[in-house]
Enzyme design. Structure first.
Site, PDB file in Angstrom:
ATOM      1  N   ASN A   9       9.521  -0.211  -1.542  1.00 30.68           N
ATOM      2  CA  ASN A   9       8.655   0.954  -1.668  1.00 30.68           C
ATOM      3  C   ASN A   9       7.381   0.651  -2.437  1.00 30.68           C
ATOM      4  OD1 ASN A   9      10.178   3.155  -0.377  1.00 30.68           O
ATOM      5  ND2 ASN A   9      11.713   2.684  -1.912  1.00 30.68           N
ATOM      6  N   ASP A  92      18.515  -4.548   3.482  1.00 29.86           N
ATOM      7  CA  ASP A  92      18.802  -5.475   2.393  1.00 29.86           C
ATOM      8  C   ASP A  92      20.290  -5.763   2.291  1.00 29.86           C
ATOM      9  OD1 ASP A  92      19.261  -2.851   1.655  1.00 29.86           O
ATOM     10  OD2 ASP A  92      18.565  -3.104  -0.403  1.00 29.86           O
TER      11      ASP A  92
END
Length: 240
Positions: A9, A92
């Protein structure tokens, strides 16, 4: 040369690989810095994994004739997903599990990734991702106590705090840090009950706070996600 990008982010992490060998990596890159880093090497193949930027934005900004692959829920993988909602599975998590399976083939491996959240994921000896657990990360726990109370201060991480806190700040530090360690030890023990030969691999930004205090054998692999992304990239290149 292969380049893999793990874009979060706020910051991105970039790894440069020659086949399966990690040559170097760079962390905490903002988007423009990441683009400049990748452009400077003119890689042959690129894998882009992001929770915030679309692959179209990345390709437009990069403006290179590289073979660019975006990691999506439909990307072919060298591991199988045994997961009820595969389209909600974080990139991830599957990248770290793929990296663990590549480093420790034909083994049952528990991956503990200590980032914003702490994820515990099992990839078994048959290269099947079996899922796992997600719990609040270290910083999230500190921030939650500060945010949802009127008087508790915001405390930062520290390594090996005293178990019995003698002040409010030290009690919070002990509660979070020792609580996370006890959580991990308990979860590892539960997994080992079902998989006695289990290998445990630790990664993520908060891993250094715990890798020396957890009961061995624990294997710290800081760049496990990048290794997994490159394994996914080379697997897809081989399918072309």
């Amino acid at each position: 040369m292969n380049v893999v990008i793990d874009s979060g982010n706020t910051f991105s992490k970039v790894g440069w690989f020659e086949n399966e060998k990690l040559l170097r990596y760079t962390t905490r890159l903002e988007f423009a810095e990441m683009i400049a880093e990748v452009r400077s090497q003119r890689p042959e193949h690129v894998l882009f994994s992001s929770v915030s930027t679309t692959v179209e934005e990345f390709v437009h900004a990069l403006d290179l004739p590289s073979n660019i692959l975006s990691l999506t829920p439909d990307t072919p993988l060298p591991v199988t997903k045994n997961y009820d909602t595969p389209h909600t599975l974080g990139a991830d998590r599957i990248a770290a599990a793929t990296g663990a399976n590549y480093l420790y083939p034909q083994e049952n491996v528990l991956v503990i990734d200590m980032g914003t959240c702490i994820t515990y994921d099992l990839v078994d000896q048959m290269a099947v991702f079996q899922g796992g657990l997600i719990s609040p990360g270290v910083k999230m726990r500190f921030k939650a106590m500060h945010t949802f109370t009127k008087r508790l201060p915001l405390v930062e991480e520290e390594k090996n705090p005293a178990f019995i806190g003698k002040s409010t700040r030290s009690a919070i530090s002990s509660g979070v840090m020792n609580g996370v360690q006890a959580e991990m030890e308990g979860i590892i023990a539960r997994y080992r009950h079902s998989y006695p030969d289990l290998r445990v691999v630790l990664c993520g930004g908060d891993a250094p706070f715990f890798e020396s205090s957890l009961k061995p054998p624990i294997f710290a692999v800081p760049e496990l996600v990048l290794i997994g992304l490159n394994r996914i990239l080379t697997y897809n290149v081989s399918l072309q």
